[in-house]
Motif scaffolding. Structure first.
Motif, short mmCIF file in Angstrom:
data_model
loop_
_atom_site.label_atom_id
_atom_site.label_comp_id
_atom_site.label_asym_id
_atom_site.label_seq_id
_atom_site.Cartn_x
_atom_site.Cartn_y
_atom_site.Cartn_z
N GLU A 21 101.41 13.98 69.69
CA GLU A 21 100.97 13.28 70.91
C GLU A 21 101.60 11.93 70.85
N ARG A 22 101.35 11.32 69.71
CA ARG A 22 102.21 9.90 69.69
C ARG A 22 103.21 9.55 69.96
N GLY A 23 104.08 10.83 70.12
CA GLY A 23 105.53 10.79 70.45
C GLY A 23 106.42 11.17 69.19
N GLU A 24 105.84 11.47 68.03
CA GLU A 24 106.65 11.57 67.03
C GLU A 24 106.85 13.22 66.85
N GLU A 25 108.20 13.37 66.30
CA GLU A 25 108.63 14.87 66.03
C GLU A 25 108.29 15.46 64.73
N VAL A 26 107.73 16.80 64.50
CA VAL A 26 107.69 17.12 63.36
C VAL A 26 108.21 18.49 63.15
N ARG A 27 108.91 18.64 62.13
CA ARG A 27 109.67 19.83 61.77
C ARG A 27 108.72 20.60 60.74
N ILE A 28 109.01 22.14 60.61
CA ILE A 28 108.06 22.62 59.95
C ILE A 28 108.96 23.71 59.40
N THR A 29 109.24 23.81 57.84
CA THR A 29 109.77 24.46 57.24
C THR A 29 109.26 25.76 56.25
N ARG A 30 110.04 26.60 56.28
CA ARG A 30 109.74 27.98 55.37
C ARG A 30 110.80 28.07 54.61
N ASN A 31 110.37 28.13 53.25
CA ASN A 31 111.32 28.28 52.00
C ASN A 31 112.62 27.24 52.16
N GLY A 32 112.39 26.04 52.68
CA GLY A 32 113.15 24.95 52.65
C GLY A 32 114.16 24.85 53.74
N LYS A 33 114.04 25.77 55.08
CA LYS A 33 114.72 25.98 56.00
C LYS A 33 113.58 25.77 57.18
N HIS A 34 114.36 25.04 58.30
CA HIS A 34 113.41 24.51 59.49
C HIS A 34 113.40 25.73 60.43
N VAL A 35 112.08 26.07 60.63
CA VAL A 35 111.81 27.24 61.43
C VAL A 35 111.10 26.90 62.72
N VAL A 36 110.25 25.52 62.77
CA VAL A 36 109.76 25.14 63.98
C VAL A 36 109.82 23.82 64.25
N LEU A 38 107.84 20.70 66.47
CA LEU A 38 106.75 20.25 67.29
C LEU A 38 107.21 19.19 68.15
N VAL A 39 107.44 18.97 69.14
CA VAL A 39 107.63 17.82 70.06
C VAL A 39 106.54 17.72 71.15
N PRO A 40 106.46 16.38 71.72
CA PRO A 40 105.27 16.08 72.58
C PRO A 40 105.75 16.86 73.95
N ASP A 41 104.94 17.20 74.66
CA ASP A 41 105.05 18.40 75.79
C ASP A 41 105.20 17.19 77.16
N ARG A 42 106.33 17.16 77.68
CA ARG A 42 106.60 15.98 78.56
C ARG A 42 106.57 16.51 79.96
N ASP A 43 105.91 16.34 80.87
CA ASP A 43 105.83 16.90 82.19
C ASP A 43 106.37 15.79 83.06
N ASP A 44 107.35 16.23 83.66
CA ASP A 44 108.26 15.29 84.36
C ASP A 44 107.54 14.83 85.54
N ALA A 45 106.68 15.31 86.07
CA ALA A 45 105.87 14.76 87.23
C ALA A 45 104.82 13.67 86.66
#
Length: 85
Positions: A21-36, A38-45
């Motif tokens: 929510e503060r703007g940071e990107e988070v990557r989640i790994t499974r067995n050392g490989k990136h699978v997800v 997480l990025v902020p939800d940006r509404d263009d409006a």
């Protein structure tokens, strides 16, 4: 960008969401490989930069604004920077 394993992500989900929510990107790994990612939800409006651009366009679309010298470079830069704060 922060990278965490899936087990840690489950343990700290609320904390990770706060960071995103503060703007940071988070990557989640499974067995050392990136699978997800997480990025902020940006509404263009709701993007303040878009709103600032619309205000600039509205002001510059008035007849004679540029010819009459009513708009300074500092004003345009200030309008551009609205929403970057």
């Amino acid at each position: 960008m922060t990278t965490v394993g899936i087990f840690e992500a489950k343990q700290k989900l609320s904390e990770l969401i706060d960071r995103v929510e503060r703007g940071e990107e988070v990557r989640i790994t499974r067995n050392g490989k990136h699978v997800v990612r997480l990025v902020p939800d940006r509404d263009d409006a709701a993007n303040p930069g878009i709103e600032a651009l619309e205000r600039i366009r509205a002001r510059l679309s008035k007849p004679g604004v540029l010819k009459g010298g009513e708009v300074t470079v500092d004003e345009i830069l200030s309008w551009r920077d609205d929403g970057r704060r």
